[in-house]
Design a protein around this motif. Structure first.
Motif, short mmCIF file in Angstrom:
data_model
loop_
_atom_site.label_atom_id
_atom_site.label_comp_id
_atom_site.label_asym_id
_atom_site.label_seq_id
_atom_site.Cartn_x
_atom_site.Cartn_y
_atom_site.Cartn_z
N VAL A 3 26.68 -1.92 -16.79
CA VAL A 3 27.59 -2.42 -17.77
C VAL A 3 27.67 -3.96 -17.65
O VAL A 3 27.59 -4.72 -18.61
N THR A 4 27.55 -4.58 -16.36
CA THR A 4 27.68 -6.08 -16.34
C THR A 4 26.18 -6.55 -16.59
O THR A 4 26.01 -7.77 -17.13
N ALA A 5 25.05 -5.66 -16.24
CA ALA A 5 23.73 -6.12 -16.88
C ALA A 5 23.99 -6.35 -18.47
O ALA A 5 23.22 -7.16 -19.05
N ALA B 31 18.25 1.87 -23.13
CA ALA B 31 19.20 1.13 -23.92
C ALA B 31 19.24 -0.35 -23.41
O ALA B 31 19.26 -1.19 -24.15
N LEU B 32 19.10 -0.50 -22.12
CA LEU B 32 19.34 -1.89 -21.72
C LEU B 32 18.21 -2.68 -21.86
O LEU B 32 18.09 -3.95 -22.22
N PHE C 208 18.15 -6.24 -24.15
CA PHE C 208 17.42 -7.35 -23.68
C PHE C 208 16.41 -8.05 -24.48
O PHE C 208 16.46 -9.22 -24.77
N VAL C 209 15.53 -7.06 -24.91
CA VAL C 209 14.57 -7.48 -25.81
C VAL C 209 15.00 -7.92 -27.37
O VAL C 209 14.60 -8.93 -27.84
N SER D 41 12.98 -9.30 -17.74
CA SER D 41 13.95 -8.28 -17.21
C SER D 41 13.53 -6.93 -17.70
O SER D 41 13.70 -5.92 -17.35
N ALA D 42 13.48 -7.09 -19.17
CA ALA D 42 13.21 -5.54 -19.80
C ALA D 42 11.84 -5.22 -19.25
O ALA D 42 11.75 -3.87 -19.15
N VAL D 43 10.73 -5.83 -18.92
CA VAL D 43 9.40 -5.56 -18.42
C VAL D 43 9.92 -4.88 -17.02
O VAL D 43 9.31 -3.77 -16.56
#
Length: 335
Positions: free
Chosen positions: A65-67, A117-118, A122-123, A165-167
């Motif tokens: 959630v924080t991410a 989803a994360l 991010f992307v 981060s997404a990678v």
């Protein structure tokens, strides 16, 4: 011997960075989203240390959630330098709270989709930040001309860090899904911590509102009669009212004083002079600085402040860009 996981050390350093930024910006309006991003990065690092250093699995409920709150904060911080949102504050909070709400819902109904989803969050926000920066240097309408380049570079680094981060999350997801997940812990501990550090440092740098980097145009377009009129109006303001002496001058303020849309000013200067507006204004500042250095006995620092600069690093950089020498060397050469 007491064992302190690396994430805790990084969290402490990020808190020190937060305090340093607060003290640095105490006389100016702070960029709250960027400050919140630094604190959130420290929290994420702490959660990582608890989970992977001490095996506290309960933090796995909080961390996603924080991410999901990291990209919206980065975007909100950039938006404060680009434009003033017309949406009321509650509407903006609700809009950027959607990613965190989505992760909460997925945790209840479909936990396997959280990582995907994360990555999309991010992307998506990285693309949105790059879209805001599409006009180049002059996109930072609310950042002072005197200090724009580090802010622009920091914003690009922020978008790159979100993509990184997404990678990392994608790699961890694939590694955990495979039969052998030996590298996941290493990637999480090193990759995600590196991303948090980059994001926090970039946020601290961008919050200084320093001048944007040069605008790169693929194919310069010919100037128009409207461009000439626009530049003539701005030149008249610079010569008559010495607007460039205002250390807080930015594109938005310049547009209001000239009664001309900011986009029109930016386009005219880009087409006619092949430079961005911050370089155009700093050219005036350096021109007057040259006159003061060669014609008066004022110190370099006094000249720097009088023409609208606030830091020696920015003054020296722009002086070198225009004259190919330092202020001291210029004064010595001109006698």
């Amino acid at each position: 011997m007491i064992f302190i996981p690396l994430p805790f050390v990084i969290a402490l350093l990020l808190l020190i960075l937060f305090v340093a930024v607060i003290r640095r910006d105490e006389e100016a309006a702070p960029n709250w989203p960027f400050l919140a991003l630094i604190l959130l990065s420290a929290l994420q690092s702490t959660l990582s240390g608890l989970r992977w250093g001490y095996g506290v699995q309960a933090v796995g409920v909080i961390a996603p959630v924080t991410a999901a709150m990291v990209p919206p904060l980065a975007y909100a911080g950039v938006s404060r330098l680009v434009r003033t949102s017309r949406r009321p504050l509650p509407a903006r909070i609700a809009l950027h709270g959607v990613p965190a709400a989505l992760i909460l819902i997925l945790m209840a109904v479909w936990r396997d989709a959280i990582d995907i989803a994360l990555v999309l969050v991010f992307v998506g926000y990285a693309a949105a930040i790059l879209l805001l920066m599409r006009p180049g240097a002059d996109a930072l309408r609310l950042a002072p001309f005197e200090g724009a380049a580090p802010a622009y570079r920091a914003i690009i680094f922020t978008a790159a860090a979100l993509c990184l981060s997404a990678v990392v999350d994608t790699f961890v997801f694939l590694d955990l899904a495979s039969a052998h997940s030996e590298r996941a812990l290493t990637v999480i501990s090193v990759g995600n911590l590196a991303v948090l550090v980059i994001l926090a440092i970039a946020a601290a740098a961008a919050s200084r509102s320093r001048p944007p980097a040069e605008t790169v145009e693929t194919a310069p377009r010919p100037e128009t009669s409207e461009d000439k009129e626009t530049i003539a109006t701005i030149d008249a303001l610079m010569d008559a009212r010495k607007l460039y002496r205002d250390a807080n001058l930015n594109l938005d303020r310049l547009a209001r004083k000239a009664g001309i849309p900011a986009r029109q000013i930016s386009a005219a200067i880009n087409r006619a002079m092949d430079k961005n507006v911050s370089q155009y204004v700093n050219d005036y500042r350096i021109g007057e600085a040259c006159r003061l250095l060669s014609g008066t006995g004022k110190s370099v620092t006094e000249v720097m402040f009088e023409v609208g600069f606030q830091t020696k690093s920015n003054f020296n950089r722009e002086f070198r860009r225009v004259t190919d020498m330092t202020p001291v060397a210029w004064r010595q050469r001109k006698g």
